[in-house]
Each structure stands twice: as structure tokens, then as C-alpha cells.
Design a protein around this motif. Structure first.
Motif, mmCIF file in Angstrom:
data_model
loop_
_atom_site.group_PDB
_atom_site.id
_atom_site.type_symbol
_atom_site.label_atom_id
_atom_site.label_comp_id
_atom_site.label_asym_id
_atom_site.label_seq_id
_atom_site.Cartn_x
_atom_site.Cartn_y
_atom_site.Cartn_z
ATOM 1 N N MET A 1 0.749 -1.447 0.138
ATOM 2 C CA MET A 1 0.116 -0.178 -0.105
ATOM 3 C C MET A 1 0.826 1.361 0.014
ATOM 4 O O MET A 1 1.747 1.340 0.718
ATOM 5 N N SER A 2 0.468 2.305 -1.040
ATOM 6 C CA SER A 2 1.491 3.250 -0.833
ATOM 7 C C SER A 2 0.689 4.389 -0.502
ATOM 8 O O SER A 2 -0.639 4.608 -0.631
ATOM 9 N N VAL A 3 1.386 5.445 0.269
ATOM 10 C CA VAL A 3 0.552 6.776 0.921
ATOM 11 C C VAL A 3 1.185 7.740 0.030
ATOM 12 O O VAL A 3 1.570 8.709 0.865
ATOM 13 N N ASN A 4 1.797 7.732 -0.911
ATOM 14 C CA ASN A 4 2.476 8.651 -1.622
ATOM 15 C C ASN A 4 1.879 9.995 -1.594
ATOM 16 O O ASN A 4 2.554 11.234 -1.581
ATOM 17 N N ASN A 5 0.504 10.391 -1.687
ATOM 18 C CA ASN A 5 -0.431 11.422 -1.824
ATOM 19 C C ASN A 5 -0.618 11.894 -0.260
ATOM 20 O O ASN A 5 -1.268 13.014 -0.343
ATOM 21 N N LYS A 6 -0.335 11.171 0.687
ATOM 22 C CA LYS A 6 -0.718 11.658 2.100
ATOM 23 C C LYS A 6 0.536 12.055 2.744
ATOM 24 O O LYS A 6 1.516 11.706 2.305
ATOM 25 N N LYS A 7 0.177 13.004 3.748
ATOM 26 C CA LYS A 7 1.235 13.305 4.705
ATOM 27 C C LYS A 7 1.444 12.402 5.756
ATOM 28 O O LYS A 7 0.354 12.207 6.281
ATOM 29 N N ILE A 8 2.531 12.097 6.145
ATOM 30 C CA ILE A 8 2.825 11.055 6.881
ATOM 31 C C ILE A 8 3.372 11.597 8.406
ATOM 32 O O ILE A 8 4.247 12.618 8.459
ATOM 33 N N VAL A 9 2.929 11.614 9.572
ATOM 34 C CA VAL A 9 3.113 11.879 10.931
ATOM 35 C C VAL A 9 3.631 10.581 11.565
ATOM 36 O O VAL A 9 2.733 9.859 11.892
ATOM 37 N N PHE A 10 5.006 10.289 12.009
ATOM 38 C CA PHE A 10 5.112 9.068 12.922
ATOM 39 C C PHE A 10 5.203 9.636 14.495
ATOM 40 O O PHE A 10 5.476 10.937 14.608
ATOM 41 N N ILE A 11 4.591 8.996 15.442
ATOM 42 C CA ILE A 11 4.311 9.373 16.576
ATOM 43 C C ILE A 11 4.891 8.324 17.531
ATOM 44 O O ILE A 11 4.374 7.104 17.359
ATOM 45 N N ASP A 12 5.689 8.532 18.389
ATOM 46 C CA ASP A 12 6.251 7.736 19.539
ATOM 47 C C ASP A 12 4.969 7.475 20.626
ATOM 48 O O ASP A 12 4.028 8.318 20.620
ATOM 49 N N ARG A 13 4.762 6.441 21.378
ATOM 50 C CA ARG A 13 3.537 6.213 22.224
ATOM 51 C C ARG A 13 3.836 6.584 23.572
ATOM 52 O O ARG A 13 3.588 7.710 23.840
ATOM 53 N N ASP A 14 4.792 6.092 24.468
ATOM 54 C CA ASP A 14 4.729 6.418 25.687
ATOM 55 C C ASP A 14 5.538 7.675 25.961
ATOM 56 O O ASP A 14 6.610 8.039 25.446
ATOM 57 N N GLY A 15 4.864 8.547 26.911
ATOM 58 C CA GLY A 15 5.346 9.953 27.263
ATOM 59 C C GLY A 15 4.704 10.813 26.125
ATOM 60 O O GLY A 15 5.241 12.141 26.183
#
Length: 192
Positions: A1-15
Motif C-alpha cells: 500500500m502506498s501513501v504517496n499522496n498523503k502526509k505522514i506523521v510518525f508518533i512515539d507512544r509512551d510519554g
């Protein structure tokens, strides 16, 4: 699955999403959202962003939680985020302890690289929100375009590392996840 046209935000969990504990988060009752964090996912979704969780979960390697137990914690997190109008595209986690010296435990970029490969993410247009030096270093090593440090969790300790020169300054320092998300949405760089 490609998300090329989407903006991606990676988020850490704890804290970042939930309150952290020196004794670790070992069951769903110990998972407690930081105020505003679940709602932040709704704001991201409403503004065309996809979110991917990138988290070290050594509770597995330490035999404090089973895979099934961790999934129950993730389920509580997903449910709270969905009920707040948001969603999580995927969760990538490292089950190892530091002594395993794996390539997926942050600050190594392995989890981010797995997400990049699975979803064809343009890392230069992505964001990483975290509270530790490990989060910032992993993002830097994976070529993530924008790094945001939150002051929740270990964020204040991480700020000391930045002030002492041990760590590069992130692109933005936010009080919490909601403030970080508002900055991401208003970021005028045009990164996609």
C-alpha cells in the motif's frame, strides 16, 4: 500500500500519547492518555495526515507483557483515538531489550525504514513526534524531514541534551502532542 499522496506523521507512544512509567506500561489499565493526545489524532485526520506509531516495547523482551497483552494495550489506544475522531494507519514496535542490539530499537532507524518500505513513504516529507533523544536520532537516521520534540514524558530531560550539544535541535519543541500537531498542520514548508 502506498501513501504517496498523503502526509505522514510518525508518533512515539509512551510519554507522547500516554503517560509513561519507570515501571513500564504493562496492561491496558496502566495506559492513560495524556490530555488532548487522542484528540490530536482527529485533528491530523481532518487535515489529511496519516499517522503511524513507532514505539520501543521492551516489555515483551523483558517478559513483563505477552504479545497478546501488548495488543490489548494497543487496542485501548486505537479505540480512544477512533472515539476522538482519529485513526492510526499502522503500529510498528520493537519488542527487544537494549542488550539485543537489534536494528529496530530506536535510536536505530529500523522501524521507520520498515514503515517507509511498507507504505512507500517519502521520508523527507514526513514528520516525527517524540519525547526522547532516541526518537529524534531514529528520525534523523531515517531521513525524516521534520522532527518535533514534546515536553511531556522524557521531553524535559531531552531538552537538557539539546542544550548541552549532545543532540541536534529538533525543528520544533512543543508542550504536548496537541501543540505539536497544531504546528505540523500550520507548517508552511509545503512538505508532502
Amino acid at each position: 500500500m502506498s501513501v504517496n499522496n498523503k502526509k505522514i506523521v510518525f508518533i512515539d507512544r509512551d510519554g507522547v500519547i500516554n503517560f509513561d512509567s519507570p515501571q513500564y506500561i504493562k496492561n491496558e489499565d496502566e495506559f492513560v492518555f495524556i490530555p488532548g493526545s487522542a484528540e490530536a489524532f482527529g485533528l491530523l485526520k481532518d487535515n489529511g495526515f496519516e499517522t503511524i506509531i513507532i514505539t520501543n516495547q521492551s516489555v515483551i523482551g523483558r517478559k513483563m507483557v505477552t504479545s497478546e497483552g501488548l495488543e490489548k494495550i494497543f487496542s485501548k489506544m486505537r479505540t480512544g483515538i477512533i472515539e476522538s475522531g482519529g485513526r492510526i494507519l499502522d503500529i510498528f514496535f520493537c519488542p527487544h531489550v537494549p542488550e539485543d542490539k537489534c536494528g529496530c530499537r530506536k535510536p536505530e532507524p529500523g522501524l521507520l525504514n520498515m514503515a517507509k518500505e511498507k507504505y512507500s513513504v517519502d521520508m523527507s516529507g514526513a514528520y516525527m513526534i517524540g519525547d526522547t533523544a532516541k526518537d529524534m536520532l531514529a528520525a534523523e537516521r531515517a531521513g525524516v524531514g521534520r522532527k518535533i520534540l514534546v515536553r511531556t514524558g522524557s521531553g524535559v530531560k531531552t531538552l537538557d541534551k539539546i542544550k548541552s550539544g549532545e543532540l541536534n535541535t529538533p525543528d520544533y519543541i512543543a508542550d504536548d502532542l496537541m501543540a505539536a500537531v497544531k504546528w505540523v498542520i500550520s507548517d508552511g514548508t509545503g512538505l508532502i
